[in-house]
Design a protein around this motif. Structure first.
Motif, PDB file in Angstrom:
ATOM      1  N   UNK A  79      -1.109  -1.073  -9.015  1.00  0.00           N
ATOM      2  CA  UNK A  79      -2.281  -1.944  -9.083  1.00  0.00           C
ATOM      3  C   UNK A  79      -3.535  -1.131  -8.787  1.00  0.00           C
ATOM      4  N   UNK A  80      -4.526  -1.275  -9.663  1.00  0.00           N
ATOM      5  CA  UNK A  80      -5.796  -0.564  -9.549  1.00  0.00           C
ATOM      6  C   UNK A  80      -6.912  -1.586  -9.361  1.00  0.00           C
ATOM      7  N   UNK A  81      -7.832  -1.324  -8.441  1.00  0.00           N
ATOM      8  CA  UNK A  81      -9.004  -2.175  -8.252  1.00  0.00           C
ATOM      9  C   UNK A  81     -10.060  -1.781  -9.273  1.00  0.00           C
ATOM     10  N   UNK A  82     -10.384  -2.702 -10.180  1.00  0.00           N
ATOM     11  CA  UNK A  82     -11.431  -2.422 -11.167  1.00  0.00           C
ATOM     12  C   UNK A  82     -12.768  -2.239 -10.465  1.00  0.00           C
ATOM     13  N   UNK A  83     -12.997  -3.038  -9.442  1.00  0.00           N
ATOM     14  CA  UNK A  83     -14.243  -2.965  -8.673  1.00  0.00           C
ATOM     15  C   UNK A  83     -14.449  -1.547  -8.115  1.00  0.00           C
ATOM     16  N   UNK A  84     -13.418  -1.012  -7.437  1.00  0.00           N
ATOM     17  CA  UNK A  84     -13.546   0.331  -6.853  1.00  0.00           C
ATOM     18  C   UNK A  84     -13.572   1.409  -7.940  1.00  0.00           C
ATOM     19  N   UNK A  85     -12.828   1.191  -9.010  1.00  0.00           N
ATOM     20  CA  UNK A  85     -12.796   2.163 -10.122  1.00  0.00           C
ATOM     21  C   UNK A  85     -14.174   2.284 -10.772  1.00  0.00           C
ATOM     22  N   UNK A  86     -14.940   1.178 -10.737  1.00  0.00           N
ATOM     23  CA  UNK A  86     -16.294   1.183 -11.297  1.00  0.00           C
ATOM     24  C   UNK A  86     -17.343   1.660 -10.289  1.00  0.00           C
ATOM     25  N   UNK A 109       0.839  -1.210   0.000  1.00  0.00           N
ATOM     26  CA  UNK A 109       0.000   0.000   0.000  1.00  0.00           C
ATOM     27  C   UNK A 109       0.869   1.254   0.000  1.00  0.00           C
ATOM     28  N   UNK A 110       0.360   2.287  -0.614  1.00  0.00           N
ATOM     29  CA  UNK A 110       1.027   3.587  -0.629  1.00  0.00           C
ATOM     30  C   UNK A 110       0.052   4.643  -0.119  1.00  0.00           C
ATOM     31  N   UNK A 111       0.543   5.630   0.634  1.00  0.00           N
ATOM     32  CA  UNK A 111      -0.357   6.658   1.168  1.00  0.00           C
ATOM     33  C   UNK A 111      -0.731   7.694   0.117  1.00  0.00           C
ATOM     34  N   UNK A 112      -1.805   8.409   0.398  1.00  0.00           N
ATOM     35  CA  UNK A 112      -2.238   9.583  -0.363  1.00  0.00           C
ATOM     36  C   UNK A 112      -2.505   9.298  -1.844  1.00  0.00           C
ATOM     37  N   UNK A 113      -3.175   8.191  -2.114  1.00  0.00           N
ATOM     38  CA  UNK A 113      -3.588   7.843  -3.470  1.00  0.00           C
ATOM     39  C   UNK A 113      -5.105   7.687  -3.492  1.00  0.00           C
ATOM     40  N   UNK A 114      -5.729   7.799  -4.654  1.00  0.00           N
ATOM     41  CA  UNK A 114      -7.174   7.549  -4.710  1.00  0.00           C
ATOM     42  C   UNK A 114      -7.485   6.151  -4.175  1.00  0.00           C
ATOM     43  N   UNK A 115      -8.696   5.953  -3.645  1.00  0.00           N
ATOM     44  CA  UNK A 115      -9.047   4.678  -3.003  1.00  0.00           C
ATOM     45  C   UNK A 115      -8.951   3.485  -3.961  1.00  0.00           C
ATOM     46  N   UNK A 116      -9.126   3.690  -5.247  1.00  0.00           N
ATOM     47  CA  UNK A 116      -9.083   2.572  -6.197  1.00  0.00           C
ATOM     48  C   UNK A 116      -7.654   2.144  -6.560  1.00  0.00           C
TER      49      UNK A 116
END
Length: 150
Positions: free
Chosen positions: A70-77, A49-56
């Protein structure tokens, strides 16, 4: 001999008209990404994990010495978070990106003509097409390039 060549060229032309997709599950959606973008799939990979990034943006992985976001498609949608276990590593115009998905389902070849554009009223900017799957259901085509945009 000519009939053999004609059959071969017809078969080659038929294969050229097919698009191959890796289909994955995201919430209740079946989403496909073009295979030519897929580098590999990973299961239960550790994500830093990295701080201060969008939740997705889930963080980064180390893929043979290369740092891959790495981006969560679920959260991005805009879907609720859940335990996503599979990472599909994509190469999008020379940039590697991991997408976290619920699970990888199947590889499919679909006729190019069966892939329809998304309806203009659809506000889903991450999807660029849709098609019926041979096994039933509908696959939404992921617009990989849109993942790199804010």
């Amino acid at each position: 001999m000519n009939s053999m060549n004609d059959g071969t060229s017809a078969r080659a032309q038929m294969e050229e008209e097919l698009e191959q997709f890796l289909v994955f599950q995201c919430d209740a959606l079946q989403v496909g990404v073009r295979v030519d973008c897929v580098v590999e799939t990973l299961i239960n990979q550790s994500i830093t994990s990295l701080p201060m990034l969008p939740n997705y943006v889930c963080g980064i992985i180390n893929l043979r010495g290369e740092v891959v976001p790495v981006v969560s498609v679920r959260l991005r949608l805009g879907k609720p978070s859940a335990e996503e276990k599979s990472i599909i590593v994509l190469n999008i115009s020379g940039t590697q990106l991991g997408i976290l998905v619920d699970r990888v389902d199947q590889m499919v070849k679909l006729p190019r003509s069966s892939i329809l554009p998304m309806p203009s009223t659809n506000r889903q900017k991450l999807m660029c097409g849709m098609s019926s799957l041979p096994s039933g259901g509908t696959m939404l085509e992921l617009d990989s390039a849109a993942l790199l945009e804010n």
